[in-house]
Design a protein around this motif. Structure first.
Motif, PDB file in Angstrom:
ATOM      1  N   ASP A 154       1.029  -1.194   0.179  1.00  0.00           N
ATOM      2  CA  ASP A 154       0.007   0.009   0.045  1.00  0.00           C
ATOM      3  C   ASP A 154       1.042   1.275  -0.055  1.00  0.00           C
ATOM      4  O   ASP A 154       1.689   1.429   1.050  1.00  0.00           O
ATOM      5  CB  ASP A 154      -0.821  -0.051   1.311  1.00  0.00           C
ATOM      6  N   GLU A 155       1.011   2.150  -0.989  1.00  0.00           N
ATOM      7  CA  GLU A 155       1.628   3.281  -1.322  1.00  0.00           C
ATOM      8  C   GLU A 155       1.188   4.349  -0.012  1.00  0.00           C
ATOM      9  O   GLU A 155       2.065   5.246   0.217  1.00  0.00           O
ATOM     10  CB  GLU A 155       1.640   3.657  -2.686  1.00  0.00           C
ATOM     11  N   ARG A 156      -0.227   4.393   0.238  1.00  0.00           N
ATOM     12  CA  ARG A 156      -0.621   5.317   1.166  1.00  0.00           C
ATOM     13  C   ARG A 156       0.087   4.974   2.512  1.00  0.00           C
ATOM     14  O   ARG A 156       0.573   5.958   3.136  1.00  0.00           O
ATOM     15  CB  ARG A 156      -2.110   5.120   1.110  1.00  0.00           C
ATOM     16  N   GLU A 157       0.242   3.709   2.660  1.00  0.00           N
ATOM     17  CA  GLU A 157       0.912   3.320   3.950  1.00  0.00           C
ATOM     18  C   GLU A 157       2.119   4.002   4.211  1.00  0.00           C
ATOM     19  O   GLU A 157       2.906   4.092   5.119  1.00  0.00           O
ATOM     20  CB  GLU A 157       0.758   2.071   4.266  1.00  0.00           C
ATOM     21  N   ARG A 158       2.999   3.504   3.193  1.00  0.00           N
ATOM     22  CA  ARG A 158       4.371   3.944   2.792  1.00  0.00           C
ATOM     23  C   ARG A 158       4.515   5.468   3.215  1.00  0.00           C
ATOM     24  O   ARG A 158       5.310   5.986   3.903  1.00  0.00           O
ATOM     25  CB  ARG A 158       4.996   3.579   1.431  1.00  0.00           C
ATOM     26  N   GLN A 159       3.586   6.086   2.450  1.00  0.00           N
ATOM     27  CA  GLN A 159       3.818   7.641   2.573  1.00  0.00           C
ATOM     28  C   GLN A 159       3.359   8.223   4.069  1.00  0.00           C
ATOM     29  O   GLN A 159       4.155   9.005   4.821  1.00  0.00           O
ATOM     30  CB  GLN A 159       2.758   8.241   1.826  1.00  0.00           C
TER      31      GLN A 159
END
Length: 507
Positions: A154-159
């Motif tokens: 999940d890219e959102r979680e990375r951010q």
């Protein structure tokens, strides 16, 4: 240390903070880290990015070099002795991992801290910090940062995680955030604006060890543990590593784990507190030590456990673009699922297998997960590569599909770039396999899906066209045969030359 019954060599596992007494060969690298971190923490918090090739010892440098030095208040960070120093790896749930280390250091509830990290990480230190340091500062070491890319989809979680790290460094307590990442994943950090300053001015590259560094890494731990080294052993080990020495007198990154594993095997064969050349030879020397250890473990397993070991190792690995195998940490639940351990008896058997593998330093275990001890096992153990061969073939096909779909899109979706025949059939057959292993084969984007659909549609149309052409040719063939039969029949019905009337001769 002085405990000859405790190995001063770690094999393929990294040195931990409590093993600083036997961590040798990285004194200058530790001073360099302190020298870069100190000025950046004088008036504000900072993010320091530390990268190195796999096998160069970045994790050991951070854990057994930097962290103990900070705890001692080594110059120029003399005040760091009062600062709490937190250590974490991202895992598949980086925000929870961060919340857990925070709670262990400062108290609170994991879920509540995780929620605050998501919502407003800037206020977290001032409200929950229980540090006795006058300025309330702390150090956060995030090791194996590449897990953020290999384990988190999940890219959102990375951010959100990156934002939380930046907020801690930029917040009122001015934390020092030290990030260790493999060089192969360093460029991916550039996608986050929060790392821009660190990449430009706060980036430290861990260089491979020199010959003198490695010599100290052999002799220093032995002396600290009260062990004697037989004359000639150090030179023998380094002479083997000389085959992979780089042009600048530094050894290739992979030299360190090979050496460390050979030394662990030598220690296991010590004679009356003495490390001997015979023990070194029997351990398999540098080049062969990892392979021999893994082979010995595999040979000692029952057939069913060997199959289970394959499934466990496969779960602890991920294939990157290009077919390169990398380690990934897996939870016990993931390992149980991979080993089909649905019953208590089966889970107990998996636990026994993990203990055997960890006891021989092939795996490292923690409370709820495991990982391969070092990447050297991925390249130094031929059976593992053979086990992976089908996956490597599938990876090559997957990578080729991603690339060809991109070319198709870049060329206006020209049908000339579509898959046909055997390539299309191979992709269609590989689809279910990719779906079963989303870690190695993430679900491709819409462009790839449209490319496969367009290829399948074009193949069906081509098949129909071929059917029409074949049908037309069959009709023409029938007409041709009929015409030939009629022609033959016509010739048979025509009068013969003898039956024809001839003109009479003139009188």
């Amino acid at each position: 240390m002085g405990q000859v019954n405790v190995s001063p060599y770690q094999g393929l596992a990294p040195f931990e903070p409590e093993q600083a007494e036997v961590f040798f060969g990285r004194a200058q690298a530790t001073r360099d880290l302190l020298g870069r971190l100190g000025p950046r923490l004088e008036e504000r918090g900072t993010i320091l990015l530390v990268s190195g090739s796999s096998g160069v010892g970045t994790s050991s440098l951070l854990r057994a070099g930097l962290m103990p030095a900070l705890a001692e208040g080594a110059p120029p960070l003399t005040g760091s002795a009062r600062w709490p120093c937190l250590l974490m790896t991202p895992t598949a749930d980086p925000l929870r991992a961060l919340a857990e280390v925070w709670v262990r250091a400062f108290g609170g509830q994991v879920e509540a801290v995780r929620e605050r990290l998501c919502r407003d990480p800037r206020d977290l230190p001032s409200e929950l910090s229980g540090t006795d340091a006058p300025d309330g500062r702390f150090i956060l070491v995030v090791d194996q940062f590449e897990e953020l890319f290999t384990l988190v989809d999940d890219e959102r979680e990375r951010q959100v995680f990156v934002h939380a790290l930046h907020a801690m460094a930029d917040g009122p307590r001015g934390a020092g955030v030290v990030i260790g990442v493999r060089a192969a994943h360093r460029d991916r950090c550039a996608a986050y604006p929060q790392f821009a300053e660190a990449l430009q001015d706060g980036h430290v590259i861990v260089e491979p060890m020199t010959g003198s560094d490695l010599r100290l890494a052999v002799a220093g731990p032995a002396a600290a543990a009260g062990l004697e080294i037989e004359p000639g052993l150090v030179d023998l080990a380094l002479s083997e590593l000389g085959e992979v020495r780089a042009a600048d007198d530094r050894y290739e990154p992979g030299a360190l784990p090979w050496l460390s594993r050979a030394l662990l095997g030598t220690w296991e064969r010590r004679e009356n507190g003495r490390l001997t050349i015979r023990g070194y030879e029997e351990s398999g020397r540098v080049r062969d030590s990892v392979r021999r250890t893994a082979d010995e473990v595999l040979a000692g397993l029952p057939p069913e456990d060997r199959k289970m070991a394959l499934r466990v190792f496969r779960r602890l690995m991920v294939l990157t673009a290009g077919g390169r195998a990398e380690r990934r940490r897996a939870t016990l639940a993931e390992i149980h699922a991979a080993a089909a351990a649905g019953s208590a008896e089966r889970r107990e058997r998996v636990g026994a297998l993990l203990s055997v593998l960890a006891g021989r330093r092939l795996l490292t275990l923690d409370e709820d997960g495991a990982e391969i001890a070092h990447d050297a096992l991925l390249s130094g153990w031929p059976p593992l590569r053979q086990w992976l061969e089908p996956d490597l073939t599938a990876q090559a096909l997957y990578d080729g599909l991603i690339e060809e779909a991109g070319r198709w899109a870049d060329h206006g979706r020209d049908s000339a770039f579509l898959y046909r025949g055997a390539r299309l059939l191979a992709v269609q057959e590989a689809g279910p396999r990719w779906e079963r292993d989303p870690d190695s084969f993430p679900t491709p984007g819409p462009t790839v899906m449209e490319f496969v659909a367009a290829s399948a549609t074009a193949a069906r149309k081509a098949k129909r066209r071929r059917g029409l052409v074949i049908g037309g040719m069959a009709v023409l063939l029938v007409l041709a045969v009929t015409a030939a039969i009629l022609a033959v029949a016509a010739r048979q019905d025509a009068p013969t030359p003898e039956a024809r009337p001839y003109p009479r001769a003139c009188g």
